[in-house]
Design an enzyme around this catalytic site. Structure first.
Site, PDB file in Angstrom:
ATOM      1  N   ASP A  55       0.871  -1.168   0.000  1.00  0.00           N
ATOM      2  CA  ASP A  55       0.000   0.000   0.000  1.00  0.00           C
ATOM      3  C   ASP A  55       0.912   1.223   0.000  1.00  0.00           C
ATOM      4  OD1 ASP A  55      -1.649   2.201   0.684  1.00  0.00           O
ATOM      5  OD2 ASP A  55      -3.087   0.879   1.665  1.00  0.00           O
ATOM      6  N   ALA A 109     -13.521  -6.571  -2.380  1.00  0.00           N
ATOM      7  CA  ALA A 109     -13.401  -5.118  -2.514  1.00  0.00           C
ATOM      8  C   ALA A 109     -14.371  -4.577  -3.555  1.00  0.00           C
ATOM      9  CB  ALA A 109     -11.962  -4.746  -2.846  1.00  0.00           C
ATOM     10  N   ARG A 110     -13.951  -4.562  -4.826  1.00  0.00           N
ATOM     11  CA  ARG A 110     -14.787  -4.055  -5.902  1.00  0.00           C
ATOM     12  C   ARG A 110     -14.684  -4.968  -7.110  1.00  0.00           C
ATOM     13  NH1 ARG A 110     -18.179  -1.348  -3.598  1.00  0.00           N
ATOM     14  NH2 ARG A 110     -18.830  -0.406  -5.574  1.00  0.00           N
ATOM     15  N   ASP A 141     -16.490 -12.187  -4.079  1.00  0.00           N
ATOM     16  CA  ASP A 141     -17.767 -11.638  -3.618  1.00  0.00           C
ATOM     17  C   ASP A 141     -18.289 -10.527  -4.522  1.00  0.00           C
ATOM     18  OD1 ASP A 141     -19.885 -11.395  -1.612  1.00  0.00           O
ATOM     19  OD2 ASP A 141     -18.952  -9.479  -1.082  1.00  0.00           O
ATOM     20  N   GLU A 163     -22.913  -6.694 -12.064  1.00  0.00           N
ATOM     21  CA  GLU A 163     -23.811  -7.169 -11.001  1.00  0.00           C
ATOM     22  C   GLU A 163     -25.223  -6.652 -11.266  1.00  0.00           C
ATOM     23  OE1 GLU A 163     -22.253  -6.133  -7.169  1.00  0.00           O
ATOM     24  OE2 GLU A 163     -20.353  -7.170  -7.487  1.00  0.00           O
ATOM     25  N   HIS A 195     -22.084 -10.512  -3.465  1.00  0.00           N
ATOM     26  CA  HIS A 195     -21.781  -9.200  -2.895  1.00  0.00           C
ATOM     27  C   HIS A 195     -22.341  -9.094  -1.474  1.00  0.00           C
ATOM     28  CE1 HIS A 195     -20.731  -4.845  -4.207  1.00  0.00           C
ATOM     29  NE2 HIS A 195     -20.458  -5.015  -2.925  1.00  0.00           N
ATOM     30  N   ALA A 234     -20.984  -6.479   2.951  1.00  0.00           N
ATOM     31  CA  ALA A 234     -21.583  -5.592   3.955  1.00  0.00           C
ATOM     32  C   ALA A 234     -22.925  -6.111   4.447  1.00  0.00           C
ATOM     33  CB  ALA A 234     -21.758  -4.205   3.359  1.00  0.00           C
TER      34      ALA A 234
END
Length: 536
Positions: A170, A231-232, A256, A261, A279, A282
């Site tokens: 990172d 993540a995305r 996920d 989508e 997904h 969350a």
């Protein structure tokens, strides 16, 4: 009362938060884009999750919109550039689902390592294929984090509890932060690829990260690597991943999020060595409640107090900061407006200087207040959100300078403007901590409170000016409220700043301009009057 439209399903707690904080909330979910465009006029805020797409067309149809709140971290469904241009704040709730998403990543990793979904399906089908579903341990394996923000840090903590070795790539991760987390920071992605047994992604979707895990990247990874993505969608080239799993170089994947989508068909769905969820990162009751309450609190605070938190296109400003910085922002607004109304040609640069107490504060909101006010005489739609973008689009150089030097005033803000026709410099301070005062105009000291209507006159310092100006205004039926004078030195440059009770017509300005010793006459209108006229 501010009004917010809730366009996606949120917890009922969000409505209660809005109500308690003096905001009217209306629920209208499942609207088509055309229905949403018809519905939005009159609403100050729009609360969404991932279903509603906030496009430029939607924003253009919402003239009253001031804030879009995304309950969750991803804002791929909001056109941030268009929102910023329109002066609409875009907020998300980055911490609201951090724990839930991190736990899902760990769950997927363990499910993939022990092949739990496949074993579950087989057992429920009446088979007993114990030898077929041999897994691997995670203890002493190396987990590579691509991205180590809020979620990545929680994943690291949980993984260390599983006795895994954790490394992270990172660019924003410091060595000190890595030591605090008990992980090793690597300098390049290639270094991470070469060491990690498991790789989990925790980065936003940007131009740089889209498709970052492709065939070339996976070929650099250790044979038998396992990949997790909560993540995305779009970070992984899905067909490349499917090919590398079939080739055996990638042992398994747990996914996920997807390119498209809802994902009804995907090359990864056809493989045995994948764990795929819809997904769910969350999707816990705790997270849904948390992000709904958080986005409602943030939006309500902004609409009622001006506090800004977790905004993606504006500096954060807490309610306490908003109250504390309010007088400074008002001062900057008045100085910027004064400078803007004096400027009659294209601006090339703007410099905002801070001295004394104000130099130690969060000056970004103050700078944006000055910038918005300065540009407002030309562009009525400019505000705190879009002022930096408007300046950038017009190639206006904006600089901010903080001085530690002593000054006659405890705090001082100065706005300097360079334009095609010359330059202006306006400085001000706060009396009593909250009363804005102009103290300098183009290098000449003056002390004046800005009223609703002001005349600014630049002149030569010669006798008789006050009488000539007073008589001219009296002949036109204009009453003087206050009269402030300043000069550089005797017989040289001087100025008069006059508050009047009535509007000054152009013919009066022309008569004043013809008086002896007067060089220029400007009519100044208070920023609040400008805003009121723009609203009408």
């Amino acid at each position: 009362m501010p009004k917010v439209l809730i366009a996606d399903k949120l917890s009922e707690s969000a409505v209660e938060v809005f109500r308690q904080r003096g905001v009217d909330a209306e629920i209208a979910t499942g609207l088509s884009p055309e229905e949403l465009k018809k519905k939005l006029p009159g609403f100050d805020g729009l609360a969404i999750r991932s279903a509603t797409k906030v496009t430029k067309e939607i924003l253009d149809a919402a003239p009253d919109l001031r804030v879009v709140g995304r309950a969750g971290i991803g804002v791929d469904n909001v056109d941030q550039e268009a929102a910023t241009a329109r002066g609409v704040v875009v907020m998300n709730t980055p911490g609201g689902n951090a724990v839930t998403t991190a736990e899902h990543a760990i769950s997927l990793m363990l499910a993939m390592a022990r092949r739990i979904p496949q074993a579950d399906a087989s057992t429920k089908a009446g088979k007993w294929e114990k030898s077929k579903f041999q897994g691997v341990e995670v203890t002493n394996k190396t987990l590579g984090l691509v991205g180590c923000g809020n979620i990545g840090a929680i994943v690291a903590e949980r993984a260390r509890g599983l006795r895994m070795k954790v490394i992270a790539y990172d660019p924003y991760l410091t060595q000190e932060r890595a030591r605090t987390l008990g992980i090793k920071r690597v300098e390049t992605l290639d270094e991470l690829y070469g060491q990690a047994d498991f790789i989990t992604l925790h980065v936003p979707k940007t131009d740089e990260t889209t498709g970052m895990i492709d065939k070339a990247a996976m070929q650099k990874m250790k044979p038998g690597v396992r990949i997790i993505n909560c993540a995305r969608g779009g970070l992984i080239v899905e067909q490349d991943l499917a090919d590398m799993i079939q080739d055996g170089h990638v042992a398994a994947a747990a996914i996920d999020v997807y390119d498209e989508e809802p994902a009804k068909a995907n090359p990864l769905f056809e493989l045995e060595n994948t764990v795929c969820t819809p997904h769910l990162g969350a999707s816990t009751s705790e997270a849904q409640e948390k992000v709904a309450v958080q986005v409602a609190e943030q939006m309500a605070d902004y609409l009622t107090t001006g506090a800004v938190s977790n905004a993606l296109n504006m500096p954060s400003l807490t309610a306490e900061e908003s109250e504390h910085l309010g007088p400074y922002m008002t001062l900057a607004d008045q100085i910027g407006s004064f400078a803007g109304q004096l400027t009659r040609s294209g601006i090339s640069s703007i410099k905002i200087e801070y001295e004394g107490t104000v130099a130690g504060l969060n000056t970004r909101p103050i700078t944006q207040s000055a910038l918005a006010a300065l540009l407002r005489p030309v562009l009525a739609s400019v505000n705190l959100v879009n002022a930096p973008v408007v300046a950038r689009e017009r190639d206006i150089e904006v600089s901010e300078v903080k001085h530690e030097r002593d000054h006659d005033y405890q705090t001082l803000v100065r706005v300097s403007v360079q334009s095609e026709s010359g330059s202006h410099s306006i400085a001000g301070t706060l009396f009593g901590g909250d009363k804005p005062r102009l103290v300098e105009i183009n290098g000449i000291a003056v002390e004046a409170e800005l009223g609703p209507r002001m005349l600014y006159i630049s002149n030569e310092d010669k006798p008789g000016l006050i009488g000539d100006v007073g008589n001219t205004l009296a002949e036109s039926g204009i009453n003087i409220a206050t009269f402030h004078l300043g000069r550089a030195e005797r017989g040289r440059d001087a100025l008069a700043l006059i508050e009047v009770d009535d509007d000054v017509a152009p013919y009066v300005v022309e008569k004043l301009s013809k008086l002896p010793a007067i060089r220029d006459v400007n009519v100044f209108r208070h920023p609040q009057i400008q805003l009121a006229e723009a609203a009408e």
